[in-house]
Design a protein around this motif. Structure first.
Motif: not given
Length: 200
Positions: A6-9, A69-72, A89-90, A98-101
């Motif tokens: 999981v990738h956290l921005a 991909l998680i975008l805070p 990128k999202a 591929v999901p994005v949150a």
């Protein structure tokens, strides 16, 4: 799901409280969390003043190497286009299935990118997203968190609901998500025993 990374921005002014439930509990479920920043090796500073050195630069991130991909949120989403590469990128992630949150200010970034025009979503407030000039106001939902296909959105006061939707999308904590949510959202003491009960 075969990919468990999981990738956290991470970027300057990111809101520290918004992704901790999701990332900590994904790690406990066997996922690897890697941070993605604007520039390789260049630290970012959160709202709390914490310095994070990203694991990799955004330019090296590929959807096929990720489960999510998680975008805070971050103040900088409303201060210009510095974070536009993250929302671009999202788009690449969503186009690849591929999901994005995204939570809080990151939803405004997605709105500017046009990614909320045709998807059910929520955010900090409907008027906050309306200020972006996006065309998705009719798809706004007054809810703690919303999942529409591969996109998860939430407002800044709902990190627990945000995490719950992420777990559901990734198949984490099957059979125990309700207990997890009741423990961390509702402070239900009975949920602790349910969450920690061993499988028969």
């Amino acid at each position: 799901m075969t990919n468990t990374t999981v990738h956290l921005a991470v970027y300057d002014t990111l809101a520290d409280w918004e992704t901790g439930h999701a990332t900590a509990w994904l790690a406990r479920a066997g996922f690897t969390v890697r941070t993605v920043g604007p520039v390789a090796g260049e630290p970012v500073t959160t709202l709390a003043g914490l310095r994070i050195v990203p694991d990799l630069p955004l330019g090296d991130l590929r959807p096929e190497d990720s489960a999510l991909l998680i975008l805070p949120g971050a103040d900088t989403y409303d201060e210009g286009d510095a974070l536009a590469p993250f929302t671009a990128k999202a788009r690449a992630f969503l186009d690849a299935g591929v999901p994005v949150a995204a939570i809080c200010g990151a939803t405004a970034g997605l709105a500017r990118e046009g990614l909320l025009d045709d998807r059910a979503h929520t955010g900090a407030a409907s008027f906050h997203l309306a200020a972006t000039g996006y065309r998705g106001a009719g798809r706004y939902v007054e809810a703690d968190a919303v999942t529409d296909g591969d996109l998860i959105t939430a407002g800044p006061t709902e990190p627990v609901a945000f995490a719950r939707e992420i777990f559901a999308r990734l198949g984490a904590y099957e059979g125990k998500r309700d207990a997890w949510y009741r423990l961390f959202h509702d402070s239900d003491p009975a949920a602790f025993a349910e969450l920690n009960a061993r499988e028969a």
